[in-house]
Scaffold this motif. Structure first.
Motif, PDB file in Angstrom:
ATOM      1  N   ALA A 191       0.835  -1.204   0.000  1.00  0.00           N
ATOM      2  CA  ALA A 191       0.000   0.000   0.000  1.00  0.00           C
ATOM      3  C   ALA A 191       0.869   1.253   0.000  1.00  0.00           C
ATOM      4  CB  ALA A 191      -0.937  -0.003   1.202  1.00  0.00           C
ATOM      5  N   ALA A 192       1.945   1.247   0.771  1.00  0.00           N
ATOM      6  CA  ALA A 192       2.861   2.395   0.785  1.00  0.00           C
ATOM      7  C   ALA A 192       3.544   2.553  -0.573  1.00  0.00           C
ATOM      8  CB  ALA A 192       3.894   2.229   1.894  1.00  0.00           C
ATOM      9  N   ASP A 193       3.898   1.428  -1.208  1.00  0.00           N
ATOM     10  CA  ASP A 193       4.463   1.495  -2.564  1.00  0.00           C
ATOM     11  C   ASP A 193       3.477   2.163  -3.521  1.00  0.00           C
ATOM     12  OD1 ASP A 193       6.699   0.172  -1.658  1.00  0.00           O
ATOM     13  OD2 ASP A 193       6.126  -1.768  -2.514  1.00  0.00           O
TER      14      ASP A 193
ATOM     15  N   LEU B 282       1.101   4.284  -2.814  1.00  0.00           N
ATOM     16  CA  LEU B 282       1.000   5.711  -2.513  1.00  0.00           C
ATOM     17  C   LEU B 282       2.188   6.490  -3.084  1.00  0.00           C
ATOM     18  CD1 LEU B 282      -0.374   5.564   1.136  1.00  0.00           C
ATOM     19  CD2 LEU B 282      -1.610   6.222  -0.933  1.00  0.00           C
ATOM     20  N   TRP B 283       3.384   5.919  -2.999  1.00  0.00           N
ATOM     21  CA  TRP B 283       4.544   6.584  -3.588  1.00  0.00           C
ATOM     22  C   TRP B 283       4.443   6.634  -5.102  1.00  0.00           C
ATOM     23  CZ3 TRP B 283       8.177   9.868  -2.503  1.00  0.00           C
ATOM     24  CH2 TRP B 283       8.502  10.097  -1.169  1.00  0.00           C
TER      25      TRP B 283
ATOM     26  N   PHE C 119       4.712   2.178   7.512  1.00  0.00           N
ATOM     27  CA  PHE C 119       3.661   2.488   6.533  1.00  0.00           C
ATOM     28  C   PHE C 119       3.193   3.928   6.703  1.00  0.00           C
ATOM     29  CE2 PHE C 119      -0.905   3.088   5.938  1.00  0.00           C
ATOM     30  CZ  PHE C 119      -0.959   2.993   4.563  1.00  0.00           C
ATOM     31  N   CYS C 120       2.913   4.325   7.937  1.00  0.00           N
ATOM     32  CA  CYS C 120       2.447   5.690   8.190  1.00  0.00           C
ATOM     33  C   CYS C 120       3.499   6.714   7.768  1.00  0.00           C
ATOM     34  CB  CYS C 120       2.085   5.864   9.660  1.00  0.00           C
ATOM     35  SG  CYS C 120       0.653   4.916  10.171  1.00  0.00           S
TER      36      CYS C 120
ATOM     37  N   ARG D 263       5.870   6.375   5.495  1.00  0.00           N
ATOM     38  CA  ARG D 263       5.967   6.415   4.029  1.00  0.00           C
ATOM     39  C   ARG D 263       4.754   7.078   3.403  1.00  0.00           C
ATOM     40  NH1 ARG D 263       7.047   0.795   1.696  1.00  0.00           N
ATOM     41  NH2 ARG D 263       7.261   2.001  -0.205  1.00  0.00           N
ATOM     42  N   ALA D 264       3.564   6.816   3.930  1.00  0.00           N
ATOM     43  CA  ALA D 264       2.345   7.407   3.379  1.00  0.00           C
ATOM     44  C   ALA D 264       2.339   8.922   3.574  1.00  0.00           C
ATOM     45  CB  ALA D 264       1.116   6.773   4.025  1.00  0.00           C
TER      46      ALA D 264
ATOM     47  N   ALA E  24       5.081  10.605   1.375  1.00  0.00           N
ATOM     48  CA  ALA E  24       4.689  10.673  -0.041  1.00  0.00           C
ATOM     49  C   ALA E  24       3.720  11.825  -0.276  1.00  0.00           C
ATOM     50  CB  ALA E  24       4.057   9.350  -0.478  1.00  0.00           C
ATOM     51  N   ALA E  25       2.719  11.940   0.568  1.00  0.00           N
ATOM     52  CA  ALA E  25       1.729  13.003   0.397  1.00  0.00           C
ATOM     53  C   ALA E  25       2.348  14.384   0.586  1.00  0.00           C
ATOM     54  CB  ALA E  25       0.582  12.800   1.383  1.00  0.00           C
TER      55      ALA E  25
END
Length: 117
Positions: free
Chosen positions: A7-9, A11-12, A84-85, A87-88, A91-92
């Motif tokens: 999921a993080a991938d 989002l990136w 995950f948090c 990275r998310a 990215a944003a």
């Protein structure tokens, strides 16, 4: 590999595609010899190639480093959720920061009449 990492991938990938498409649109609007203010250096001017490629390039490297660090931890547990948090959110925020820079750069270019007719 777990669902949070994937999921993080994703989002990136979305963040990088937004930055790249915005850069491409700015590239097409700018004159070939346009001088653009680079990120974090408002007094300088560089070619449009450098100024518009630096943001997505740095984002790609940063995303890769965070991916490597995330994959080097345990695949389950609280550490994975924290990565995950991180990275998310990164990215944003990186995409939003780049779009804000690009908006300011385009406004400067508009004032200096560096767009194609």
């Amino acid at each position: 590999m777990n669902v949070l990492s994937l999921a993080a991938d994703a989002l990136w990938i979305i963040a990088l595609s937004i930055m790249a498409s915005a850069s491409r649109a700015a590239w097409e609007r700018a004159k070939p010899d346009a001088r653009v203010p680079p990120p974090l250096m408002p007094g300088m001017r560089v070619s449009r190639t450098v100024a518009l490629a630096v943001g997505p390039g740095v984002g790609l490297v940063l995303g890769g480093v965070l991916l490597f660090l995330h994959r080097s931890t345990a695949p389950v547990g609280p550490e994975s959720l924290v990565w995950f948090c991180l990275r998310a959110i990164t990215a944003a925020l990186f995409a939003l920061g780049y779009l804000r820079y690009l908006q300011a750069a385009l406004e400067t270019m508009q004032r200096e009449e560096q767009f194609k007719s």
